[in-house]
Write an enzyme that holds these catalytic residues in place. Sequence first.
Site, mmCIF file in Angstrom:
data_model
loop_
_atom_site.group_PDB
_atom_site.id
_atom_site.type_symbol
_atom_site.label_atom_id
_atom_site.label_comp_id
_atom_site.label_asym_id
_atom_site.label_seq_id
_atom_site.Cartn_x
_atom_site.Cartn_y
_atom_site.Cartn_z
ATOM 1 N N ASN A 9 0.965 -1.074 0.098
ATOM 2 C CA ASN A 9 0.074 0.014 0.004
ATOM 3 C C ASN A 9 1.118 1.286 -0.126
ATOM 4 O O ASN A 9 1.646 1.381 1.074
ATOM 5 C CB ASN A 9 -0.893 0.053 1.515
ATOM 6 N N TRP A 10 0.972 1.914 -1.180
ATOM 7 C CA TRP A 10 1.791 3.019 -1.316
ATOM 8 C C TRP A 10 1.387 4.309 -0.802
ATOM 9 O O TRP A 10 2.043 5.428 -0.515
ATOM 10 C CB TRP A 10 2.105 3.344 -2.941
ATOM 11 N N LYS A 11 0.064 4.214 -0.254
ATOM 12 C CA LYS A 11 -0.493 5.492 0.377
ATOM 13 C C LYS A 11 -0.566 6.554 -0.671
ATOM 14 O O LYS A 11 -0.475 6.621 -1.792
ATOM 15 C CB LYS A 11 0.013 5.700 1.886
ATOM 16 N N HIS A 94 -9.424 0.954 5.033
ATOM 17 C CA HIS A 94 -8.136 1.052 5.751
ATOM 18 C C HIS A 94 -8.490 1.996 6.737
ATOM 19 O O HIS A 94 -9.077 2.959 6.782
ATOM 20 C CB HIS A 94 -7.116 1.598 4.517
ATOM 21 N N GLU A 96 -6.663 4.346 7.975
ATOM 22 C CA GLU A 96 -6.443 5.701 7.607
ATOM 23 C C GLU A 96 -7.764 6.454 7.240
ATOM 24 O O GLU A 96 -8.039 7.413 7.229
ATOM 25 C CB GLU A 96 -5.338 6.089 6.746
ATOM 26 N N GLU A 166 -5.258 -5.551 10.377
ATOM 27 C CA GLU A 166 -4.372 -4.366 10.578
ATOM 28 C C GLU A 166 -4.671 -3.854 11.993
ATOM 29 O O GLU A 166 -5.386 -2.616 11.969
ATOM 30 C CB GLU A 166 -4.332 -3.663 9.500
ATOM 31 N N GLY A 172 2.541 1.973 10.558
ATOM 32 C CA GLY A 172 3.294 3.091 10.498
ATOM 33 C C GLY A 172 4.016 3.365 11.936
ATOM 34 O O GLY A 172 4.630 4.343 12.017
ATOM 35 N N SER A 212 3.630 -2.476 10.143
ATOM 36 C CA SER A 212 5.106 -2.475 10.401
ATOM 37 C C SER A 212 5.525 -3.969 9.905
ATOM 38 O O SER A 212 6.844 -4.266 10.560
ATOM 39 C CB SER A 212 5.342 -2.167 11.623
ATOM 40 N N GLY A 233 3.166 -1.380 4.052
ATOM 41 C CA GLY A 233 2.639 0.037 3.992
ATOM 42 C C GLY A 233 4.156 0.475 3.754
ATOM 43 O O GLY A 233 4.928 0.495 2.657
ATOM 44 N N GLY A 234 4.973 1.229 4.490
ATOM 45 C CA GLY A 234 6.358 1.732 4.455
ATOM 46 C C GLY A 234 7.300 1.004 3.740
ATOM 47 O O GLY A 234 8.049 1.386 2.864
HETATM 48 C C1 PEP Z 1 -0.589 -0.180 5.939
HETATM 49 O O1 PEP Z 1 -0.517 0.983 5.538
HETATM 50 O O2 PEP Z 1 -1.629 -0.797 5.683
HETATM 51 C C2 PEP Z 1 0.463 -0.464 6.830
HETATM 52 C C3 PEP Z 1 0.406 -1.596 7.135
HETATM 53 O O3 PEP Z 1 1.505 0.473 6.904
HETATM 54 P P1 PEP Z 1 2.814 -0.001 7.539
HETATM 55 O O4 PEP Z 1 3.367 -1.400 7.002
HETATM 56 O O5 PEP Z 1 3.591 1.421 7.112
HETATM 57 O O6 PEP Z 1 2.840 -0.229 9.091
#
Ligand code: PEP
Length: 250
Positions: A9-11, A94, A96, A166, A172, A212, A233-234
């Site tokens: 997920n590049w956000k 999600h 966010e 999640e 994050g 993470s 994500g990251g």
């Molecule tokens: C996400 O955005 O779905 C996520 C899990 O982010 P991260 O891996 O950065 O925690």
Amino acid sequence: MRRPVIAGNWKMFKTIAESVAFVNALKPKIRGANHCDIVVAPPYTALRAVADASGLDLAVAGQDVAWEKEGAFTGDVSAPMLRDAGCSHVIIGHSERRQLHGETDERVNLKIKAALAAGLLPIVCVGESLAERESNQTKEVLEKQFSKGLGGLTPQDFSRIIIAYEPVWAIGTGRTATPEIAAESHHFLRGLVVTKISGESAESVRILYGGSVKPDNIRGLMAQEDIDGALVGGASLSAESFAAIVGYNS
Ligand code: PEP
């Protein structure tokens, strides 16, 4: 046997040029990786370019979707539009979107139905906040998100759903759920599929962990029976670390 899914997920990161450069850097690194489905979710502006650059090597996902097909919904993008831009998957619910854009379980449900009607595979996110975990409400929260968000779906619909567990406190933050904590929630979610959909659906539904995920913790997570992949994500923003996560089995 459930086929694993590793999804990035590049956000709100990457221009079109950066997105295409990522795909071109990633492709040689994942050559021969046919043990899992690999999905990336770029921002809307880069979907078509990523789909074209990916060919058959990567599947492309939207990060959200409207519940209507078209209309006066400024800023929204519909499921048929995502298909038109080259998507096969879409992330829905999600945290966010839930926290920053008022996404409710009712809307998640409408979006899932719109995605399925357009032939997209929804990746539906559920998960508890830190306060909810600390007050022992994790199961209650997951049960509510599941019943309302995933309510009214048939076993046939469910065969095209991917769930992402999640925990919000792990997104994050660098604070990953231990494999055991994640596995407990995954097991609970699979149990909900047994009671609310069907035993067969529970056997086949892929439940991804997100929060993470990094190259150095993916193996421990993937070793858990009920964890069928990751939503990253990251660490999905660099071709090196995303390829290392995809290669968890090597
Ligand atoms: C996400 O955005 O779905 C996520 C899990 O982010 P991260 O891996 O950065 O925690």
